[in-house]
Enzyme design. Structure first.
Site, short mmCIF file in Angstrom:
data_model
loop_
_atom_site.label_atom_id
_atom_site.label_comp_id
_atom_site.label_asym_id
_atom_site.label_seq_id
_atom_site.Cartn_x
_atom_site.Cartn_y
_atom_site.Cartn_z
N HIS A 1 0.81 -1.22 0.00
CA HIS A 1 0.00 0.00 0.00
C HIS A 1 0.85 1.27 0.00
O HIS A 1 0.33 2.38 -0.19
CB HIS A 1 -0.94 0.00 1.21
CG HIS A 1 -2.27 0.61 0.92
ND1 HIS A 1 -2.47 1.57 -0.05
CD2 HIS A 1 -3.50 0.40 1.46
CE1 HIS A 1 -3.75 1.93 -0.07
NE2 HIS A 1 -4.40 1.23 0.84
N ARG A 2 2.15 1.15 0.23
CA ARG A 2 3.02 2.31 0.09
C ARG A 2 3.18 2.70 -1.37
O ARG A 2 3.41 3.87 -1.71
CB ARG A 2 4.41 2.02 0.67
CG ARG A 2 4.45 1.72 2.16
CD ARG A 2 5.84 1.29 2.58
NE ARG A 2 6.28 0.08 1.86
CZ ARG A 2 7.49 -0.48 2.02
NH1 ARG A 2 8.37 0.07 2.85
NH2 ARG A 2 7.81 -1.57 1.35
#
Length: 461
Positions: free
Chosen positions: A432-433
């Site tokens: 999700h980064r």
């Protein structure tokens, strides 16, 4: 004179390897670069060539022993005079041919050792060709060899039970993927008649031999625990140890998110069936994994965020403009994720051939170390185990991994009615980064759209 060969640095910063099996015994005559042992690192089984031509004097390590880089593993009786700068044979200095003196820490070569000797053995892929004997020609492995299937590469390794001192001219000729297939099926190449050019043993020859031998093969037996034992303990080594560390690092470093999409893949299964009679795909086995791999490559071009890497040290996001497609493979040694370089540049037939070669070498335990690094995005097929869906953990350093569930025949809405259709669930885990929920969803929908209606590819390219 006696020359001691120490475990070389096999690359990737790995400091130890396990001796899997010796292909030679004391008293055997070996040639320069003849394969003498199989050693298992944390990533792959490596075939170790001899840095000398001579007679095996002593095996210093037994199969199953974990050896650190720089430790002696085998010594040879070598004809000739001692090179200047080395100590007389039989002393500890004789081990300098292995790149380290007895007092040196493991993995560190002595500065006093001649550069020529250090170069010959510091890597495990053969001695320098200009020194003596015939030149070493490293055979390509994995997907690289499987795509080209060169008919001119001669096998340097003997059959498992053949004498290792057998002249090279009498050894079976084959390519690395074919040798890997033979090992995986338990077939000795000396028992196979080659039908390829100049007697080259092909994949079909090995498979035909396996089919004939199948009724004679006894089922694999499972060792019963000793009477009264309630548990069995085994050391954590090699691939299992490396995989465990990598998965823990990935799970607790990258914030995982998983999205799911259930798709009617009946049109794709119909396409696969039709390709079996297509002349362009004769001799190539196209399966659902190959089609999904191609769909993934097309979807990556439209959603590049899934093909990236988070570089913490540099404080940068690395965007790949190519796809090195990793394929998670369950093997007796543990989980491996070899990759197909530049998979996005391959057509469906070539991609299917690369997948077949990669799978064969992984199951046979002969995956090359270079095939296990450099992946950019991965696929895992849990459907082959009867699983509908899962939440796969990212391969370290990658932004996404796509899991394929099993294909089920079940009621599904089709053209306004309920019909029995072939349905599959896709699971996409992503970092999700690097990937937002919307970006992950768009990528997953693109893959699903292609599988639900392969003609939609025309609207995407």
């Amino acid at each position: 004179m006696i020359k001691v060969f120490r475990l070389p640095d096999l690359g990737e910063g790995l400091t130890e390897s396990e001796i899997v099996a010796w292909r030679v015994a004391p008293g055997d005559t070996v040639e320069l670069n003849q394969l003498i042992a199989d050693v298992e690192t944390a990533k792959a089984v490596v075939e170790l060539p001899s840095p000398f031509a001579g007679v095996v004097h002593e095996l210093h390590q037994q199969p199953g022993t974990v050896v650190h880089v720089g430790e002696p593993i085998v010594s040879f009786e070598v004809a000739g005079t001692e090179p200047a700068g080395t100590e007389p044979a039989g002393t500890e200095g004789a081990g300098r041919a292995g790149g380290a003196a007895a007092s040196d820490p493991p993995g560190q070569a002595s500065a006093a050792a001649p550069a020529e000797e250090r170069e010959a053995v510091l890597v495990g892929y053969g001695a320098a060709p200009e020194r003596q004997g015939r030149p070493h020609r490293r055979a390509r492995t994995g997907a690289e060899a499987d795509l080209t299937e060169p008919a001119t590469v001669e096998a340097l390794e003997p059959a498992a039970t053949a004498a290792v001192s057998e002249p090279a001219a009498t050894r079976p000729r084959s390519t690395p993927p074919v040798r890997a297939l033979a090992r995986g099926l338990g077939i000795e190449l000396s028992q196979v008649t080659g039908t390829g050019p100049t007697g080259l043993i092909t994949r079909e020859d090995v498979q035909a031999r396996s089919d004939r031998s199948a009724p004679e093969s006894a089922p694999e037996s499972v060792a019963d625990p000793a009477a009264g034992e309630r548990e069995t303990r085994s050391p954590i080594r090699s691939v299992r140890k490396h995989t465990a560390a990598a998965m823990v690092r990935s799970a607790f470093t990258a914030p995982h998110v998983t999205e799911f999409l259930t798709v009617d893949v009946t049109p794709t299964m119909d396409l696969i069936e039709s390709l079996r009679t297509n002349r362009a795909f004769q001799g190539v086995r196209i399966g659902i994994l190959a089609v999904v791999a191609k769909a993934l490559c097309l979807a990556v071009a439209r959603n590049p965020s899934v093909n990236t890497r988070w570089d913490e040290a540099a404080g940068e996001i690395v965007q790949y403009h190519y796809v090195n497609l990793g394929i998670a493979a369950a093997t007796p040694r543990g989980l491996l994720v070899p990759n197909i370089p530049d998979a996005d540049r391959l057509g469906l037939a070539d991609l299917a051939a690369a997948l077949a070669g990669l799978t064969e070498t992984a199951r046979a335990g002969t995956t090359a170390a270079e095939s296990l690094r450099g992946g950019t995005i991965s696929i895992t097929n849990v459907g082959v185990f009867g699983i509908d869906a899962g939440t796969p953990i990212l391969n370290p350093g990658e932004a996404a991994i796509l899991a394929l569930g099993g294909i089920r025949r079940q009621p599904w809405e089709h053209r306004g009615e309920i019909a029995l259709r072939q349905v599959m669930t896709l699971s996409l885990s992503f970092d999700h980064r690097l990937v937002d929920g919307e970006q992950g969803a768009r990528f997953l929908v693109d893959v699903g759209t292609i599988l639900a209606d392969p003609a939609m590819v025309l609207t995407m390219v």
